[in-house]
Design a protein around this motif. Sequence first.
Motif, PDB file in Angstrom:
ATOM      1  N   MET A 155       0.927  -1.204  -0.057  1.00 38.47           N
ATOM      2  CA  MET A 155       0.008   0.190  -0.062  1.00 38.47           C
ATOM      3  C   MET A 155       0.987   1.208  -0.136  1.00 38.47           C
ATOM      4  SD  MET A 155      -3.309  -1.040   0.011  1.00 38.47           S
ATOM      5  CE  MET A 155      -3.983   0.461   0.617  1.00 38.47           C
TER       6      MET A 155
ATOM      7  N   GLY B  74       1.371   4.709  -9.067  1.00 36.07           N
ATOM      8  CA  GLY B  74       0.895   5.114  -7.865  1.00 36.07           C
ATOM      9  C   GLY B  74       1.514   6.409  -7.466  1.00 36.07           C
TER      10      GLY B  74
ATOM     11  N   SER C  41       0.124   4.154   0.867  1.00 36.57           N
ATOM     12  CA  SER C  41      -0.041   5.065   2.301  1.00 36.57           C
ATOM     13  C   SER C  41      -0.857   4.448   3.032  1.00 36.57           C
ATOM     14  CB  SER C  41      -0.647   6.450   1.763  1.00 36.57           C
ATOM     15  OG  SER C  41      -1.815   6.212   1.289  1.00 36.57           O
TER      16      SER C  41
ATOM     17  N   ALA D 223      -6.676   7.486  -8.160  1.00 34.60           N
ATOM     18  CA  ALA D 223      -5.513   7.049  -7.508  1.00 34.60           C
ATOM     19  C   ALA D 223      -5.364   5.839  -7.433  1.00 34.60           C
ATOM     20  CB  ALA D 223      -5.591   8.024  -6.243  1.00 34.60           C
TER      21      ALA D 223
ATOM     22  N   ILE E  21     -12.489   1.196  -0.775  1.00 36.12           N
ATOM     23  CA  ILE E  21     -11.405   0.935  -2.200  1.00 36.12           C
ATOM     24  C   ILE E  21     -11.921   0.024  -3.268  1.00 36.12           C
ATOM     25  CG2 ILE E  21      -9.571   1.488  -0.802  1.00 36.12           C
ATOM     26  CD1 ILE E  21      -8.934  -1.480  -0.664  1.00 36.12           C
TER      27      ILE E  21
ATOM     28  N   GLU F 253      -3.773   3.168  -4.989  1.00 34.77           N
ATOM     29  CA  GLU F 253      -3.191   3.083  -3.738  1.00 34.77           C
ATOM     30  C   GLU F 253      -2.577   2.080  -3.295  1.00 34.77           C
ATOM     31  OE1 GLU F 253      -6.336   3.832  -1.145  1.00 34.77           O
ATOM     32  OE2 GLU F 253      -7.085   5.775  -2.101  1.00 34.77           O
ATOM     33  N   GLY F 254      -2.329   1.070  -4.330  1.00 34.47           N
ATOM     34  CA  GLY F 254      -1.497  -0.282  -4.035  1.00 34.47           C
ATOM     35  C   GLY F 254      -1.481  -1.263  -5.039  1.00 34.47           C
TER      36      GLY F 254
ATOM     37  N   ASN G 268      -7.314   0.591  -5.836  1.00 31.59           N
ATOM     38  CA  ASN G 268      -7.724   1.947  -6.407  1.00 31.59           C
ATOM     39  C   ASN G 268      -8.386   2.656  -5.293  1.00 31.59           C
ATOM     40  OD1 ASN G 268      -6.644   2.252  -9.105  1.00 31.59           O
ATOM     41  ND2 ASN G 268      -7.724   0.292  -9.479  1.00 31.59           N
ATOM     42  N   GLU G 269      -8.392   3.953  -5.348  1.00 32.97           N
ATOM     43  CA  GLU G 269      -9.549   4.702  -4.524  1.00 32.97           C
ATOM     44  C   GLU G 269     -10.868   4.523  -5.157  1.00 32.97           C
ATOM     45  OE1 GLU G 269     -10.110   9.095  -4.895  1.00 32.97           O
ATOM     46  OE2 GLU G 269      -8.830   8.981  -6.813  1.00 32.97           O
TER      47      GLU G 269
ATOM     48  N   ARG H 212      -0.731  11.759  -9.190  1.00 36.45           N
ATOM     49  CA  ARG H 212      -1.608  12.365  -8.470  1.00 36.45           C
ATOM     50  C   ARG H 212      -2.272  13.661  -9.174  1.00 36.45           C
ATOM     51  NH1 ARG H 212      -1.831   8.075  -6.439  1.00 36.45           N
ATOM     52  NH2 ARG H 212      -1.442   7.365  -4.127  1.00 36.45           N
TER      53      ARG H 212
END
Length: 969
Positions: free
Chosen positions: A671, A736, A673, A745, A711, A747-748, A760-761, A739
């Motif tokens: 991930m 990743g 973040s 976005a 997510i 995310e991992g 993804n978001e 932005r």
Amino acid sequence: MLTLVMNLIVALLFLFPLLFVQSLESAFNDDVLGLIVFKAGLTDPQSRLTSWSEEDDTPCNWVGVRCDHNSNRVSELILDGFSLSGHLGRSLIRLQGLTVLQLSRNNFSGTINPILTQIPSLKVIDLSENSLSGFIPEELFQQCESLKAISLANNNLTGSIPQSLSSCSNLEKLNFSSNRLSGQLLSGLWSLSSLRSLDLSDNLLEGEIPRGIESLYDLRAINLSRNTFVGWLPENIGNCLLLKSVDFSRNYLNGGLPLSMRKLGLCRYLVMSGNLLTGEFPDWIGEMRSLELLDLSGNNFSGRVPSTIGQLQSLKEVNLSNNQFVGSLPESFGDCVNLKVIDVGQNSFSGNLPSWIFKLALESVSLSANRYSGSISLTNPFLQSYQSLRILDLSSNALSSGIPSSIGNFSRLQALNISRNSLVGLIPASVGRLNTTSVVDLSHNQLSGIIPHEIGGAVSLQELRLEKNFITGAIPIDIGNCSSLTSLVLSQNNLTGPVPVAIASLSNLEVVDLSFNNLSGNLPKELTNLSHLVTFNASFNHLEGELPVGGFFNTIPTSSVIGNPSLCGSIVKHSCPAVHPKPLVLNPNSSASNHGPLSPNLRHKRIILSISSIIAIGAAVFIAIGVVTVSILNMHVRTSVARSAAAFTFSGNDDFSPSHDTEANYGKLVMFSGDPDFVTGAQALLNKDCEIGRGGFGAVYKTELRDGRSIAIKKLNTTSLVKCQEDFEREVKKLGKIRHDNLVALEGYYWTPSLQLLINEYIPEGSLHKHLHDRESGSCLTWQQRFKIILGTAKGLAYLHQLNFIHYNMKSTNVLIDVSGDPKVGDFGLARLLPALDRYILSSKIQSALGYMAPEFACQTVKITEKCDVYGFGVLTLEIITGKRPVEYMEDDVVVLCDMVRGALDEGRIEECIDETLKGNYPMEEAIPVVKLGLICASQVPSNRPDMEEVIRILELIQCPTESQEELE
């Protein structure tokens, strides 16, 4: 007793010279032995080391070897550029007097041997431009008190920068550039108070730049460019008063230029391009009096350029392109008497062209993609730029009037681009005097008259672009004098007469486009001699007779000659008669036959099937082939994917635990973040109830983190086509870091050899496709919402293109709507994860929604560029405005959206195409220009499509009622 002592003293005096000689011989033997053993492990293809002989008593006369005059020990080993290959062995440790080791520009491979640290006298190590790999060993810097300079640049080194480096207190020069070093920047570097030069550019370093740079009082040059640093520029960098060169370009830095920079009065080179910097151009820039190069391009700076820039008397090159600057360039620029290069393209500068542009002795000028208007004024016969200018780019503005005849006075001009303006009048005959010019682009204007025969005087011409004007007359045979020509584009004019045989003498030609003119007669058979030809397009003319046979013309696409009903040959599936009858008239009632230029409406009417329809039919065939191919590939991996997905469970760490009845195949979860803390666990990914979508690359599932945040997880179903783990992770990490407010976005990700997930978001309001076509949802987008979606989508795409990403997959299902009604483009970059996909599988898998696919996907000879995204965006724009799908199948017809809208626009009934759910609640003064923009973006010819930055500017113009919209007419 005294006699015994005296005897001992005499004996020692006698033996001392012998001991000294033996010691000296031992030293010589160590140096000779060390170098001979070193040579034995090398390959010396150029025999540069033939003077190295083990028979010699000393190596001091050997090539590349220098000795200290006092000790006669080897002090320097300099073998730069000897083409040597091999490894850095242990034998160099015998050179205990070595101070300089320079082995750059060779082919040394393997890892860096930490044994070098056992040579205590080493001051300079230069191993740059080799093929060294692996980590930089920590041991290398554990005894580095004497080290002053080290360069490991241009190798294949990986891992992080060793912590032990911060103990090299006397280090003055450090260069680790152009490797694959990763991790965060070592804060201990700022403790190296003697450091003068720091170059860590072109690596994979990340994170924020740590504080404390102001402690490097002696720093002269710093280069951290081409990494992935984020955050702000160092606030106190201005305290490094001796700085002469600063380069932080091509990172992800934001904020503005720190105020302390105004103290860098000795700085010559300031490069901040390709970041996310914002704010206005600072007034204090004039205090950096030594600046020679200023590059702020590719950021988000705004406002006006201050007049204080005129104080930079030493300025030679300035690049402010691709920002959001407005107003006019200050006249004080004229005081920068040493200025040679200026590029302010892709901003919003307006007004007349600056008067000082041609008065200075500039070498390169680019004012492209702004809002400059008025004329090109070259009235002064003594302009300095006549003798100096090499590049002039005024393209994509609103310049009017004619091209001045004095354009031929630029005696050293290499490239002239004044395309995409509103220039009128004739092409001046003086262009024939541009005998050093390789590129002339006058396309997309309103030029009329003929192509002057003097064009043959431009003997260095490599590219001539005159498309989309109103040029008449014949193609001059003098074009045959331009022997260097590689690209000749004359399409969409009113040219008449035959295709001259002289074109066949241009042996370097690669691209020829004569389409959409009124050319007649036969195509010269000599054209088959053009051995470098890649593209030849003569469609929609009045050509007749047999197509040339041989060379490129044996495989020429039918689309390249369509619209010439009297052509014959196997390519057009029309046999040529032995005796040619009178020409067959397909439309005897037409008044335009061969007596003059056809109007655009008549041109469209004489085409039985539109280009879009042909592309749609062709694409359907490719899609069918692709579906079969992908189905076979999916069958190969479906079982292993399902088994792997069902087997793992979350372990609470960065890994998944494998099932005990499978091979040890640990997965990797990353991930970007936060922690990977899922509520429902892996089982949710296999729960059909959690599936929220399915596309060409796989299904999408919704799940939640323990903090309540949702997510979206895409499970890729193309396992056998995915890169190896290292390449996959490198590409995903690049994605990743992207932005933007209008991009979904990433995310991992999760990796195993048999299963890959993208995290993804989650965008709650669903896809644009649902809002447009799912009437049961009750959604009815207003005009303002639709315009906002079109503009936001354009901004997201433009940002991707700025980062050199092609989306490939523009369609309404890949545009998601957030709670604020803003669009977010998703599914970008997936094609970069799947290199095994060729364009045919891409055209079926990525472009699964028929109608969005750019024509170049169906042609092997045409390069896929960002313009394929522009095509998809154009179709998407029309879809948003009309509420209709790109291709709709009726009972006895196929309706292609682009053709339908274009026909309605030509016939003045565009209101019939606007989505009826709007019920007339939309401004026609906005709707029609947006329709035109959509059609321009969906042009069949890639070069006719604008780039996304131009699209954004046009949309912003459409929103502003005080601005002219003539560029869409």
